[in-house]
Design a protein around this motif. Structure first.
Motif, PDB file in Angstrom:
ATOM      1  N   TRP A   1      15.961 -11.266   2.778  1.00  0.00           N
ATOM      2  CA  TRP A   1      14.782 -11.812   2.124  1.00  0.00           C
ATOM      3  C   TRP A   1      13.646 -12.018   3.109  1.00  0.00           C
ATOM      4  O   TRP A   1      13.844 -12.065   4.319  1.00  0.00           O
ATOM      5  N   ALA A   2      12.439 -12.123   2.553  1.00  0.00           N
ATOM      6  CA  ALA A   2      11.242 -12.395   3.357  1.00  0.00           C
ATOM      7  C   ALA A   2      10.335 -13.318   2.546  1.00  0.00           C
ATOM      8  O   ALA A   2      10.108 -13.092   1.356  1.00  0.00           O
ATOM      9  N   LEU A   3       9.820 -14.344   3.195  1.00  0.00           N
ATOM     10  CA  LEU A   3       8.922 -15.308   2.569  1.00  0.00           C
ATOM     11  C   LEU A   3       7.521 -15.092   3.120  1.00  0.00           C
ATOM     12  O   LEU A   3       7.298 -15.212   4.336  1.00  0.00           O
ATOM     13  N   ILE A   4       6.569 -14.760   2.241  1.00  0.00           N
ATOM     14  CA  ILE A   4       5.212 -14.395   2.655  1.00  0.00           C
ATOM     15  C   ILE A   4       4.214 -15.426   2.144  1.00  0.00           C
ATOM     16  O   ILE A   4       4.229 -15.800   0.967  1.00  0.00           O
ATOM     17  N   ARG A   5       3.358 -15.888   3.044  1.00  0.00           N
ATOM     18  CA  ARG A   5       2.323 -16.852   2.696  1.00  0.00           C
ATOM     19  C   ARG A   5       1.261 -16.215   1.798  1.00  0.00           C
ATOM     20  O   ARG A   5       1.135 -14.990   1.750  1.00  0.00           O
ATOM     21  N   PRO A   6       0.444 -17.024   1.124  1.00  0.00           N
ATOM     22  CA  PRO A   6      -0.619 -16.465   0.279  1.00  0.00           C
ATOM     23  C   PRO A   6      -1.657 -15.656   1.043  1.00  0.00           C
ATOM     24  O   PRO A   6      -2.382 -14.863   0.425  1.00  0.00           O
ATOM     25  N   ASP A   7      -1.771 -15.844   2.360  1.00  0.00           N
ATOM     26  CA  ASP A   7      -2.727 -15.044   3.123  1.00  0.00           C
ATOM     27  C   ASP A   7      -2.087 -13.805   3.734  1.00  0.00           C
ATOM     28  O   ASP A   7      -2.703 -13.122   4.563  1.00  0.00           O
ATOM     29  N   GLY A   8      -0.855 -13.490   3.342  1.00  0.00           N
ATOM     30  CA  GLY A   8      -0.245 -12.236   3.754  1.00  0.00           C
ATOM     31  C   GLY A   8       0.525 -12.274   5.056  1.00  0.00           C
ATOM     32  O   GLY A   8       0.950 -11.215   5.531  1.00  0.00           O
ATOM     33  N   TYR A   9       0.731 -13.441   5.633  1.00  0.00           N
ATOM     34  CA  TYR A   9       1.516 -13.550   6.866  1.00  0.00           C
ATOM     35  C   TYR A   9       2.952 -13.955   6.533  1.00  0.00           C
ATOM     36  O   TYR A   9       3.190 -14.769   5.632  1.00  0.00           O
ATOM     37  N   LEU A  10       3.886 -13.383   7.268  1.00  0.00           N
ATOM     38  CA  LEU A  10       5.300 -13.668   7.049  1.00  0.00           C
ATOM     39  C   LEU A  10       5.629 -15.053   7.600  1.00  0.00           C
ATOM     40  O   LEU A  10       5.400 -15.333   8.771  1.00  0.00           O
ATOM     41  N   ALA A  11       6.153 -15.926   6.749  1.00  0.00           N
ATOM     42  CA  ALA A  11       6.491 -17.290   7.164  1.00  0.00           C
ATOM     43  C   ALA A  11       7.929 -17.393   7.642  1.00  0.00           C
ATOM     44  O   ALA A  11       8.228 -18.143   8.577  1.00  0.00           O
ATOM     45  N   ALA A  12       8.838 -16.666   6.996  1.00  0.00           N
ATOM     46  CA  ALA A  12      10.259 -16.735   7.358  1.00  0.00           C
ATOM     47  C   ALA A  12      10.965 -15.524   6.791  1.00  0.00           C
ATOM     48  O   ALA A  12      10.463 -14.857   5.877  1.00  0.00           O
ATOM     49  N   ARG A  13      12.132 -15.241   7.324  1.00  0.00           N
ATOM     50  CA  ARG A  13      12.943 -14.154   6.813  1.00  0.00           C
ATOM     51  C   ARG A  13      14.392 -14.423   7.138  1.00  0.00           C
ATOM     52  O   ARG A  13      14.711 -15.285   7.971  1.00  0.00           O
ATOM     53  N   GLY A  14      15.285 -13.710   6.504  1.00  0.00           N
ATOM     54  CA  GLY A  14      16.693 -13.913   6.774  1.00  0.00           C
ATOM     55  C   GLY A  14      17.524 -12.739   6.318  1.00  0.00           C
ATOM     56  O   GLY A  14      17.064 -11.880   5.558  1.00  0.00           O
ATOM     57  N   THR A  15      18.767 -12.706   6.784  1.00  0.00           N
ATOM     58  CA  THR A  15      19.667 -11.609   6.438  1.00  0.00           C
ATOM     59  C   THR A  15      20.481 -11.888   5.187  1.00  0.00           C
ATOM     60  O   THR A  15      21.123 -10.988   4.653  1.00  0.00           O
ATOM     61  N   ARG A  16      20.494 -13.112   4.712  1.00  0.00           N
ATOM     62  CA  ARG A  16      21.190 -13.467   3.478  1.00  0.00           C
ATOM     63  C   ARG A  16      20.525 -14.689   2.875  1.00  0.00           C
ATOM     64  O   ARG A  16      20.450 -15.733   3.510  1.00  0.00           O
ATOM     65  N   LEU A  17      19.999 -14.557   1.650  1.00  0.00           N
ATOM     66  CA  LEU A  17      19.296 -15.659   1.013  1.00  0.00           C
ATOM     67  C   LEU A  17      20.294 -16.662   0.445  1.00  0.00           C
ATOM     68  O   LEU A  17      21.119 -16.315  -0.406  1.00  0.00           O
ATOM     69  N   THR A  18      20.200 -17.881   0.923  1.00  0.00           N
ATOM     70  CA  THR A  18      21.024 -18.975   0.410  1.00  0.00           C
ATOM     71  C   THR A  18      20.115 -20.169   0.143  1.00  0.00           C
ATOM     72  O   THR A  18      19.013 -20.260   0.696  1.00  0.00           O
ATOM     73  N   PRO A  19      20.555 -21.123  -0.695  1.00  0.00           N
ATOM     74  CA  PRO A  19      19.731 -22.315  -0.934  1.00  0.00           C
ATOM     75  C   PRO A  19      19.387 -23.057   0.348  1.00  0.00           C
ATOM     76  O   PRO A  19      18.263 -23.549   0.505  1.00  0.00           O
ATOM     77  N   ARG A  20      20.333 -23.142   1.266  1.00  0.00           N
ATOM     78  CA  ARG A  20      20.075 -23.879   2.510  1.00  0.00           C
ATOM     79  C   ARG A  20      18.989 -23.204   3.333  1.00  0.00           C
ATOM     80  O   ARG A  20      18.090 -23.862   3.872  1.00  0.00           O
ATOM     81  N   HIS A  21      19.055 -21.868   3.438  1.00  0.00           N
ATOM     82  CA  HIS A  21      18.057 -21.160   4.243  1.00  0.00           C
ATOM     83  C   HIS A  21      16.670 -21.239   3.606  1.00  0.00           C
ATOM     84  O   HIS A  21      15.659 -21.406   4.299  1.00  0.00           O
ATOM     85  N   LEU A  22      16.609 -21.129   2.275  1.00  0.00           N
ATOM     86  CA  LEU A  22      15.306 -21.202   1.615  1.00  0.00           C
ATOM     87  C   LEU A  22      14.717 -22.607   1.740  1.00  0.00           C
ATOM     88  O   LEU A  22      13.513 -22.755   1.972  1.00  0.00           O
ATOM     89  N   THR A  23      15.545 -23.620   1.600  1.00  0.00           N
ATOM     90  CA  THR A  23      15.072 -25.001   1.745  1.00  0.00           C
ATOM     91  C   THR A  23      14.490 -25.219   3.132  1.00  0.00           C
ATOM     92  O   THR A  23      13.436 -25.859   3.288  1.00  0.00           O
ATOM     93  N   ARG A  24      15.154 -24.682   4.137  1.00  0.00           N
ATOM     94  CA  ARG A  24      14.639 -24.833   5.503  1.00  0.00           C
ATOM     95  C   ARG A  24      13.300 -24.123   5.667  1.00  0.00           C
ATOM     96  O   ARG A  24      12.386 -24.641   6.318  1.00  0.00           O
ATOM     97  N   ALA A  25      13.163 -22.938   5.088  1.00  0.00           N
ATOM     98  CA  ALA A  25      11.915 -22.183   5.231  1.00  0.00           C
ATOM     99  C   ALA A  25      10.753 -22.876   4.529  1.00  0.00           C
ATOM    100  O   ALA A  25       9.607 -22.804   4.994  1.00  0.00           O
TER     101      ALA A  25
END
Length: 611
Positions: free
Chosen positions: A543-567
């Protein structure tokens, strides 16, 4: 910081600090920076008021270049096609000295992929007209002849005093009632308005009243005196490049406009402030430096100015912000002023909208200064270097430059390095937020080794070159969570379940898309050939989390609730339930607002009036 006590009489009663004027944000200044801020705030559903002290839009242009990163931003705003329609694409920089061509440097963006590998040469007046037309489509119109005179901050609002003048510059006395019911006559027959708003954005230029009211100092130094001129030029030079011309003692620059035969000229050593004979002087200097006859007509416009290299130490004070020339002034050598201000306005707008909507905590606003002040500081350093290179007054230049560029032409690797350094440095594509509090620096997941694709803090738009689907996704006003299908996930589809839960919980401000997914996945994003997944480095379940201005905020090799909460933790959203129902129709509104007319550019009529 509150303004000093004012002893002038003000009418009573008037609304208290918490009582509004019907607007969420007041933007002071209708240049390209203020217009960008207003557009992005309005596109996110905020009620925006825009005022400008000038009686009408400017008819002359300081800025003439829109660089690649700003074109990416305009693409997110749905405006890139209109800018391209009215400008001239440029991807080269050609240097002359003593009548000889030294080198032609082609733009090289191989190490920083972009959908816009060129700079667009377009008058600032036209850029502003495109922005005004787009803002009008969102129902926001500019109030000209309205000057912000002072401000006063309170815990829950900002009170401002606005002075209204007529379009011809004279004061008016029409007895108009203000937005919050308060109006008072001013000296000379004009009238003064008090307006209370939750937020104020100062984009009111180098002499910013907002900056002065906040007590923010402009730190730096004054520099040399240069001259800008817009003129028709008769020359056999092809208008497909920017020209740098050294005459033996000084340097000049020529920038071709989209209008055939019209050029922006920059003289780094003008003959005092006498512009009466500048056409003949520029004709002689350019003819000598280029080694070919050049005739410059009497300029349509000239400006002799002493530029400065200054910036504020911070760009945010409680409920008030500054952006663009209100926050930094510097040399025009690399054409960064307007471009940097537009990036600032976009950076601020999505953060302010999230906080105002209750989708994030107030600490998000602190990241505006945290991210943009270091970029402003780096900009001063780079423009200082660019200024020295552009003017290059050393009398030995006529001897040294041909020797230097003989080597450059003979060594391809050196030539490529110079191309990337000179043109790549101006592009804005290398700017990043790797050290931002909003960036999770390392991949989250069981595999923390090297991950392909952009790193957190960098532009996600590097992957947008792989296909149009991602570019369209980046036009969404929300954050984007991109997930690769995890059909082979031994955990039973953790990534998909987490994505579904995120869409249900955060859908008002988070767009959840499954790249290459099917109808059973949340928000399928077309990727038939896998190009987007490859460019982003998305393996199954990644997964990849992208800010509204197009910059990558976080990414990971496996999306889990814990990883998304941290991001998402840096956003510090308010207590659960506060944001519910704030934007129930955001998707429908966004679809309307993101529509772009590419066959008949919006703003054509207004643009024609600037010619």
């Amino acid at each position: 910081m509150s303004a000093p006590a004012d002893t002038r009489p003000h009418p009573a009663p008037h609304p208290g600090p918490g009582e509004g004027s019907g607007y969420d944000v007041l933007v002071a200044g209708a240049g390209p920076v203020g217009l960008t801020a207003a557009h992005e705030l309005a596109r996110r559903g905020l009620r925006v008021r825009v005022v400008d002290a000038a009686p009408a839009p400017a008819r002359t242009s300081r800025a003439v270049a829109v660089h690649p990163r700003t074109l990416e931003t305009f693409d997110q705003m749905g405006l890139a096609e209109n800018i391209l329609w009215h400008g001239r694409r440029n991807a080269a920089f050609t240097m002359y000295a003593g009548g000889r061509r030294l080198v032609r440097l082609q733009a090289d963006y191989a190490s920083m992929p972009t959908r816009y590998p060129y700079t667009v040469i377009i008058e600032q007046t036209r850029t502003e007209a495109v922005l005004r037309a787009a803002l009008s489509r969102l129902g926001v119109h500019i109030e000209w002849g309205v000057r912000l005179q002072r401000l006063e901050q309170h815990d829950d609002a900002v009170r401002v005093w606005l002075h209204h003048t007529a379009a011809d510059g004279t004061t008016t006395a029409d007895g108009t009632t203000t937005a919050d019911g308060t109006a008072t006559a001013a000296d000379g027959g004009g009238w003064e308005e008090q307006c209370t708003v939750p937020w104020l954005v100062g984009c009111d230029g180098g002499h910013s009243t907002v900056r002065k009211e906040l007590g923010l100092p402009l730190l730096g130094e004054s520099r040399d005196t240069w001259m800008l001129a817009d003129a028709a030029v008769t020359t056999d030079l092809p208008p497909d490049t920017i020209y740098w011309v050294h005459t033996g003692r000084q340097a000049l620059m020529m920038v071709p406009y989209a209008r055939d035969g019209h050029w922006r000229l920059l003289d780094t050593a003008p003959a005092g402030h006498d512009t009466q004979h500048c056409a003949a002087r520029l004709s002689a200097l350019l003819s000598h430096g280029l080694g070919t006859p050049v005739h410059v007509e009497e300029p349509e416009w000239t400006s002799v100015f002493t530029f400065q290299q200054r910036m504020v130490p911070r760009m945010h004070d409680h409920r008030v912000f500054v952006a663009g020339d209100a926050a930094h002034v510097h040399s025009p050598a690399s054409g960064q002023g307007m471009n940097t201000g537009i990036q600032e306005a976009y950076n601020l707008a999505w953060k302010l909208a999230m906080v105002h909507r209750g989708h994030a905590g107030r600490t998000l606003l602190e990241t505006y200064s945290h991210e943009r002040v270091p970029i402003g500081r780096a900009l001063l350093d780079s423009t200082r270097t660019a200024t020295w290179l552009v003017q290059f007054k050393n009398t030995m230049a006529a001897v040294a430059l041909p020797l230097v560029f003989t080597v450059v032409r003979a060594v391809p690797a050196l030539r490529r390095a110079l191309q990337r350094k000179v043109l790549g440095g101006m592009s804005g594509l290398r700017l990043h937020y790797a050290r931002s509090p909003l960036t999770t620096p390392h991949p989250l997941g069981p595999r923390r080794g090297r991950v392909r694709g952009p790193r957190p803090g960098r532009r996600a738009a590097t992957a947008a070159t792989a296909g149009g689907a991602l570019a369209r996704e980046l036009r969404d006003v929300r954050w984007s969570l991109l997930v690769a299908p995890d059909t082979a996930d031994s955990t039973g589809g953790t990534a998909a379940r987490t994505a579904h839960r995120a869409a249900r919980t955060h859908g008002a401000w988070l767009s959840v898309r499954t790249v290459g997914g099917t109808g059973t996945d949340p928000g399928p994003l077309a990727d038939p050939d896998g190009a987007t997944r490859t460019a982003l480095g998305l393996t199954p379940g990644a997964w990849a989390l992208i800010r509204p201005d197009g910059y990558l905020a976080a990414r990971g090799t496996r999306l889990t609730p814990r990883h998304l909460t941290r991001a998402l933790a840096p956003l510090q959203p308010p207590a659960a339930g506060r944001a519910a129902g704030l934007e129930p129709h955001s998707a429908a509104r966004r679809a309307i607002q993101d529509t772009v007319e590419t066959t008949s550019p919006t703003g054509q009529k207004e643009l024609e009036s600037t010619r």
